[in-house]
Design an enzyme around this catalytic site. Structure first.
Site, PDB file in Angstrom:
ATOM      1  N   TYR A 123      78.584 118.202  68.637  1.00 38.19           N
ATOM      2  CA  TYR A 123      77.638 117.312  69.301  1.00 38.19           C
ATOM      3  C   TYR A 123      78.262 117.302  70.932  1.00 38.19           C
ATOM      4  O   TYR A 123      79.473 117.115  71.372  1.00 38.19           O
ATOM      5  CB  TYR A 123      78.152 115.806  68.796  1.00 38.19           C
ATOM      6  CG  TYR A 123      77.294 114.820  69.418  1.00 38.19           C
ATOM      7  CD1 TYR A 123      76.221 114.896  70.159  1.00 38.19           C
ATOM      8  CD2 TYR A 123      77.680 113.458  68.976  1.00 38.19           C
ATOM      9  CE1 TYR A 123      75.604 113.896  70.691  1.00 38.19           C
ATOM     10  CE2 TYR A 123      76.943 112.261  69.250  1.00 38.19           C
ATOM     11  CZ  TYR A 123      75.887 112.486  70.333  1.00 38.19           C
ATOM     12  OH  TYR A 123      75.230 111.502  70.738  1.00 38.19           O
ATOM     13  N   LYS A 175      74.158 119.819  68.258  1.00 39.26           N
ATOM     14  CA  LYS A 175      73.524 118.733  68.728  1.00 39.26           C
ATOM     15  C   LYS A 175      73.608 118.752  70.150  1.00 39.26           C
ATOM     16  O   LYS A 175      74.843 118.463  70.815  1.00 39.26           O
ATOM     17  CB  LYS A 175      73.864 117.429  68.204  1.00 39.26           C
ATOM     18  CG  LYS A 175      73.116 116.220  68.696  1.00 39.26           C
ATOM     19  CD  LYS A 175      73.519 114.885  68.155  1.00 39.26           C
ATOM     20  CE  LYS A 175      72.870 113.781  68.804  1.00 39.26           C
ATOM     21  NZ  LYS A 175      73.135 112.333  68.194  1.00 39.26           N
TER      22      LYS A 175
END
Length: 282
Positions: A132, A160
């Site tokens: 992320y 992400k």
């Protein structure tokens, strides 16, 4: 592990200071009924920094139970401590989660070698890892080269990418075969139109079916539907990020009768949306 489509970064509903388990289960079911590709409990949108360990466990367990294997559950497991991150990933694995969302460490700004070792330690837990990248939360924007190298680590299945920089997203698509999931509701359709795998979305808390349709239109190159949904949903996205996430999302869900407008300090409740903005969202 194949990740594609809309994955909802779930809010954590509270009632008089405690987790509202019934509302959380209902929110999970609403997402599944709308056709989302996966559930993401205990991410940033879930106010994870303010959760106790047993509350985190309860939320992940509930998402796993409600999903019942129908879609992946990606549990938020990252922290700025490698030891704590590894312990949390191990708990998520034991609870039946399908993957772990691991944010790059915030505040302590690890150097490249430390970050590489951090991700390698996370991957050794044996649960698929979704990295992320969110510089607005971590204070550290990684280079294209470093992101590419981290995606090569065995056990990483997706990234992400939450800068909102579509150009960076396109470059990553050319550099890695890992799934690139947008973490930015403003630009996810654009990235998916160019080959991105999907999105981990805040918007889908409010409008799961419409967000799924928006993603599908991007996949299919359906320009007419893309334009129609952009006109309808971008004002909602503007509202959702006019204040610190997830305060507006909670306020909107409360206005829709889906949970209370209750946050946990240090976040305060957001202002409710105009009725017209949320009318007809599904």
């Amino acid at each position: 592990m194949h990740l594609h489509g809309v994955f909802t970064a779930l809010v954590t509903p509270f009632a008089q200071g405690a987790i509202d388990r019934e509302s959380f289960a209902s929110l999970c079911k609403r997402q599944l009924d709308a056709g989302v590709a996966g559930l993401v409990p205990c991410g940033t949108t879930g106010e994870t920094p303010a959760l106790a360990e047993e509350e985190w466990t309860d939320l992940v367990s509930t998402a796993v139970r409600v999903s019942d294997g129908s879609v992946p559950v990606i549990a938020g497991c990252g922290s700025n401590s490698t030891a704590r991150t590894v312990a949390t990933i191990t708990r998520a694995k034991n609870l039946g989660a399908d993957a772990a969302l691991v944010v790059f460490p915030y505040y302590n700004k690890p150097n490249p070698a430390g970050l590489q070792a951090h991700v390698e330690a996370a991957c050794r837990c044996g649960l698929p890892i979704v990295l992320y990248h969110v510089p607005g939360r971590t204070g550290q924007r990684l280079s294209l080269d470093q992101l590419t190298e981290l995606c090569k680590i065995e056990g990483v299945v997706a990234l992400k990418e939450a800068t909102g920089d579509v150009a960076l997203g396109q470059q990553l698509l050319d550099r890695t075969d890992r799934a690139i999931l947008s973490g930015d509701d403003f630009t996810f359709a654009a990235l998916m139109s160019m080959g991105g795998a999907g999105t981990i979305s805040v918007l889908s808390n409010l409008a799961p079916a419409m967000t799924v349709a928006w993603a599908r239109a991007a996949d299919d190159g359906d320009v007419k539907t893309l334009r129609e949904l952009r006109s309808r949903l971008l004002p909602v996205v503007d509202y959702l990020f006019a204040d610190t996430n997830p305060a507006p999302a909670k306020a909107a869900l409360a206005a829709m009768g889906l949970c209370s407008n209750e946050m946990r300090l240090p976040l305060a409740p957001g202002a409710p949306p105009h009725a017209q903005l949320i009318a007809g969202l599904h």
